[in-house]
Structures are given as C-alpha cells and as structure tokens.
Enzyme design. Structure first.
Site, mmCIF file in Angstrom:
data_model
loop_
_atom_site.group_PDB
_atom_site.id
_atom_site.type_symbol
_atom_site.label_atom_id
_atom_site.label_comp_id
_atom_site.label_asym_id
_atom_site.label_seq_id
_atom_site.Cartn_x
_atom_site.Cartn_y
_atom_site.Cartn_z
ATOM 1 N N TYR A 195 -12.329 0.084 -3.115
ATOM 2 C CA TYR A 195 -10.963 -0.349 -2.818
ATOM 3 C C TYR A 195 -9.894 0.132 -3.785
ATOM 4 C CZ TYR A 195 -12.613 -3.187 0.988
ATOM 5 O OH TYR A 195 -13.160 -3.579 2.178
ATOM 6 N N GLY B 162 -7.601 2.623 -5.096
ATOM 7 C CA GLY B 162 -7.092 3.904 -4.621
ATOM 8 C C GLY B 162 -6.640 3.753 -3.183
ATOM 9 N N GLY C 223 -6.648 3.384 0.688
ATOM 10 C CA GLY C 223 -7.569 2.829 1.670
ATOM 11 C C GLY C 223 -8.555 1.848 1.074
ATOM 12 N N HIS D 58 -5.916 -7.177 -4.226
ATOM 13 C CA HIS D 58 -4.586 -6.565 -4.283
ATOM 14 C C HIS D 58 -4.213 -5.956 -2.934
ATOM 15 C CE1 HIS D 58 -1.635 -3.373 -5.525
ATOM 16 N NE2 HIS D 58 -1.143 -4.413 -6.176
ATOM 17 N N ASP D 59 -5.141 -5.248 -2.303
ATOM 18 C CA ASP D 59 -4.875 -4.670 -0.978
ATOM 19 C C ASP D 59 -4.513 -5.761 0.029
ATOM 20 O OD1 ASP D 59 -5.487 -2.208 -2.050
ATOM 21 O OD2 ASP D 59 -7.310 -1.903 -0.870
ATOM 22 N N ASP E 63 0.892 -7.482 -7.950
ATOM 23 C CA ASP E 63 0.627 -6.503 -9.005
ATOM 24 C C ASP E 63 0.204 -7.186 -10.300
ATOM 25 O OD1 ASP E 63 1.313 -4.591 -7.156
ATOM 26 O OD2 ASP E 63 3.196 -4.017 -8.126
#
Length: 147
Positions: free
Chosen positions: A55, A57, A59, A75-76, A121
C-alpha cells in the site's frame, strides 16, 4: 548598462530558465513528505516509503504485509473518506500544521477538507515513525505478495 547589473540580470534569467523545467509538486504531498521526514529515523529518506509493501506508493491491494504497510493502508482509506467531502481532493489540498516536540499539530476547523487531510497525513507520518522498516518489503512483487 553597467556590467555588474548585466551580470546579475543574466544570472537571474539563467535561474528562471532552470526553474521553468522543474515540475510543480502537489502542495499536500510536499506537506506530507515534510511530516514523514520529521517522524522517521535519520538514516531513512521519505522516498524509501514510496514503494514499500502492498500500500505504500501508488495504488494498493491485498492484505498489508506488516505494521508499516498498514500505516499506508489506513492512510489510503483516510484519503478515500476525505474525497467524499464536497470539493475535497486530498492529493492537492493544502493545510496548516506545526511540527513540534516530536509530534504534529493540525490546525483548522474539524471536519473541513484541510483538517481531515492534515489528520490523515499526521496519523500516517506518526505511524511510520513508530513502525519497523523491513528492507525486504521494499519494492516487492505486488502481483505475488499482495493478493
């Protein structure tokens, strides 16, 4: 024209020509990068987190392979939630924050795009700082390990 002025003017023009070739960077990603730099061990660079696990990076798929990869997974998902706020693009949203005493403080009204993205973040950067970085999980074969 005075030769000294001509020299300064030439230097400014050359600098501007060079700067014109630098691609613009999303402000939010720059801010996130600064948060990461603040929380990770000195021997690491923020770039080492850009292609890690399933995860970290661009995608992401499958099950996170370790605690650090879980930071990126969360985070995604946080960015996905932020994108549901009207007119909110987490990757370009700027925000106000402060790096102080080994922590990060986000400013702004709760629930606003800027504050939500900052909190995403902040949480990820602090998670990175508290998670082990396993060299073997950098640049893995995602087709094989991330199903």
């Amino acid at each position: 024209m005075n030769p000294a002025h001509l020299l300064v003017l030439s230097a400014v023009c050359v600098s501007l020509l060079g700067a014109a070739n630098i691609p613009p960077q999303h402000l939010d990603l720059y801010q996130f990068k600064e948060m990461i730099r603040y929380t990770i061990p000195c021997e690491k660079t923020w770039g080492e987190y850009a292609d890690y696990g399933c995860y970290c990076g661009a995608g992401g798929s499958g099950t996170p392979i370790d605690a650090l990869d879980r930071c990126c997974y969360v985070h995604d998902n946080c960015y996905g939630d932020a994108a549901n706020i009207r007119d909110c693009d987490p990757k370009t949203q700027s925000y106000s924050y402060k790096l102080t005493k080994r922590t990060i403080i986000c400013y702004g009204a709760a629930g606003t795009c800027a504050r939500v993205v900052c909190d995403c973040d902040r949480t990820a950067a602090l998670c990175f700082g508290n998670s082990e970085y396993i060299e073997g999980h950098k640049n893995i074969d995602t087709a094989r390990f991330c199903q």
